[in-house]
Motif scaffolding. Sequence first.
Motif, PDB file in Angstrom:
ATOM      1  N   GLY A 195       0.810  -1.212   0.000  1.00 14.78           N
ATOM      2  CA  GLY A 195       0.000   0.000   0.000  1.00 14.78           C
ATOM      3  C   GLY A 195       0.836   1.251   0.000  1.00 14.78           C
ATOM      4  O   GLY A 195       2.063   1.220  -0.170  1.00 14.78           O
ATOM      5  N   SER A 196       0.177   2.377   0.229  1.00 14.53           N
ATOM      6  CA  SER A 196       0.858   3.670   0.107  1.00 14.53           C
ATOM      7  C   SER A 196       1.836   3.946   1.239  1.00 14.53           C
ATOM      8  O   SER A 196       2.798   4.688   1.069  1.00 14.53           O
ATOM      9  CB  SER A 196      -0.181   4.796   0.041  1.00 14.53           C
ATOM     10  N   THR A 197       1.606   3.339   2.419  1.00 10.87           N
ATOM     11  CA  THR A 197       2.486   3.635   3.547  1.00 10.87           C
ATOM     12  C   THR A 197       3.774   2.836   3.489  1.00 10.87           C
ATOM     13  O   THR A 197       4.778   3.226   4.080  1.00 10.87           O
ATOM     14  CB  THR A 197       1.780   3.327   4.882  1.00 10.87           C
ATOM     15  N   GLY A 198       3.741   1.693   2.800  1.00  9.85           N
ATOM     16  CA  GLY A 198       4.931   0.857   2.712  1.00  9.85           C
ATOM     17  C   GLY A 198       5.241   0.120   3.993  1.00  9.85           C
ATOM     18  O   GLY A 198       6.302  -0.487   4.132  1.00  9.85           O
ATOM     19  N   GLU A 199       4.306   0.129   4.967  1.00  8.44           N
ATOM     20  CA  GLU A 199       4.545  -0.528   6.241  1.00  8.44           C
ATOM     21  C   GLU A 199       4.135  -1.995   6.173  1.00  8.44           C
ATOM     22  O   GLU A 199       3.340  -2.404   5.329  1.00  8.44           O
ATOM     23  CB  GLU A 199       3.776   0.186   7.356  1.00  8.44           C
ATOM     24  N   TYR A 200       4.656  -2.781   7.100  1.00  8.18           N
ATOM     25  CA  TYR A 200       4.333  -4.193   7.156  1.00  8.18           C
ATOM     26  C   TYR A 200       2.829  -4.369   7.374  1.00  8.18           C
ATOM     27  O   TYR A 200       2.232  -3.713   8.227  1.00  8.18           O
ATOM     28  CB  TYR A 200       5.103  -4.876   8.284  1.00  8.18           C
ATOM     29  N   GLY A 201       2.212  -5.257   6.612  1.00  9.57           N
ATOM     30  CA  GLY A 201       0.785  -5.500   6.750  1.00  9.57           C
ATOM     31  C   GLY A 201      -0.089  -4.532   5.981  1.00  9.57           C
ATOM     32  O   GLY A 201      -1.313  -4.625   6.030  1.00  9.57           O
TER      33      GLY A 201
END
Length: 610
Positions: free
Chosen positions: A478-484
């Motif tokens: 997704g846009s945040t690039g964070e895990y999950g």
Amino acid sequence: MTQPPPPPPNQPPDPQGGFGAPTPPQQPPGYGYPQQPEPGYGYPQQPPAPQPEPGYGYPQQQQQPTAPQQSPYGYPTPPQQPGQQPVPPPYGYPAQPQQPYGGYPQTAPVPAVAPGGKKLSAQLQIVIAAAVAVVLIVGVGIWYANSGSGGDDKNPVSSAGTSQGTGGQTGGSGGSNGVGGDGKEKAPAVTQSKEVFRIGLPKVPDTTDVSGSWVTDKAFVKTGVNSVVGYDLDKGTVLWTLPLTGQVCGASRHTTADHKVAILFEATKRVAPRYYQPCTEVGMVDLGTGKLLWSSSVTGGSAGDAKARFSEVTLSGQTVAAGGTDGGAAFDAANGNPRWKPQANDQDCFDLGYGGGAGLVAVRKCGPFESQYVLIQNLNPTTGAPLSQYKMPTGVKYAAVVSTKPLVVAADVGDSAGDGSGISDFFSIDEKTGKLKAKITADADQYGARCRSTKVEACTQALVGNGRLYVPTEEHEGSTGEYGDETNEIIAFDLATGRTVPEKADAGDTYTLVPLRMDGGDLIAYKVPPYDKGGRVVSVNGGTMKETVLLENPSEKSTRETERSFGVTGSEYLYADGRFFVSKTYVSKTSDGGSSATGEYLAVSYGTKG
């Protein structure tokens, strides 16, 4: 009625690979849930022996042959259209220029030495590089603009967008003019749902297929062990139970307007140690009363004098059609009288199965064991006479019907998908003439639709409507690039051209869209939630692809954990009039503790009412 005629003689077999038992497909990438295996209907796959099968379809403007050839079964063989393919268009159709991921054109390298042998200055190299980049960008833009109109190209277009749904070319339908917005499902005043009821798991001695669930205006109906059960929509209490002679081994996804459905079941109970019985009985169930209106079986095909075995069943108009490796048969929906049954023919043809709904389409396998080929036949549902047919390309061992009208078929050509999805390409076919309109390449790394490899009508997450094919992309960051933070989109292909349309539906960060069914010109989709939220049901406008929330499940831990226990690839999802049902398609061997011990259930209901 006997088996329909063999394919027209002017369409010679295309040598293909053998027809042995398929390799079990890999489980597709999950949507954040534990993945579950996808068993068959409880009996081992048998190597298909070539056999006869009926052609079958619906009476749609039957083409009049100029010089009808009389078939041995008493009706004319469908005419071959002038120039109609004995062999489909080649897969080497000119492809679009491939760009690096992200769609940016590459610039040509700038020479560091001038024609006269002098080395160019760094400043001059930068100027030349910029000019070359501008020329390339403009050129690619002109190419894309011109290709969108189709030009003089008379061949079907093979197209596939990027995983974000922005690649490919704009479809011939252009924007959303006159498309979508007419769905019957409307958002309630309050979209927050509550859990209405849970149905416990039945105790089974071995892995048991329980595919099949339906919703009427009064009941949620679910297959069980040796039975079909109707549950009250608001309480979950049992309204009726239909006991059967054996396990349900197939169920139609289509129902009649007055809530009747076709099923397959076994003639006797399963017993140790094999827990296997042949799937031979075809029946019609009234979902309102819980009555078995009729049951029937037939002999013939490779089964000889024994009862023919079936692996799936469907419904189209007043015809029930069942297919399998013993061949195909059809029955009158009103009384169960056979319309036709498996019968041998000199082309070694047999029907693997049928797609139902608005029309009736047979997937027929023909030819000797070592060089079988697959035909797609649009049938007259009463007689089984082929109205048109399309020969699948070499390398197709099985094919699945996504929609009968318009006719869309999925196949894994040459086993090239490689991800267990059963789909490498979709084929948009004119059901009246049998001509290919467009071949849509569905890159396994990009698209998430799935078909069970040996089933004809078992595709999920692929919908057809508005002259378009709607499919989800695979999950990506997704846009945040964070895990999950995985997400995906639903994109659409124009069935006339094979090109992507510009609109797409975004799931949004941490959610994943799963298309469920068409609602008029709109889509009903399930949004698989992240670990800390409940799922959602949304209506997606089929033209603009804008979504409207219809239902949002609770985020409480106990409720969301129950919802997450249903894996997307092993569950059925139904939504109707503010009610959402999730149920399993199979049940594994259970302990004495049942559902309370495993934390799993046969079905769960959510609702926004009351």
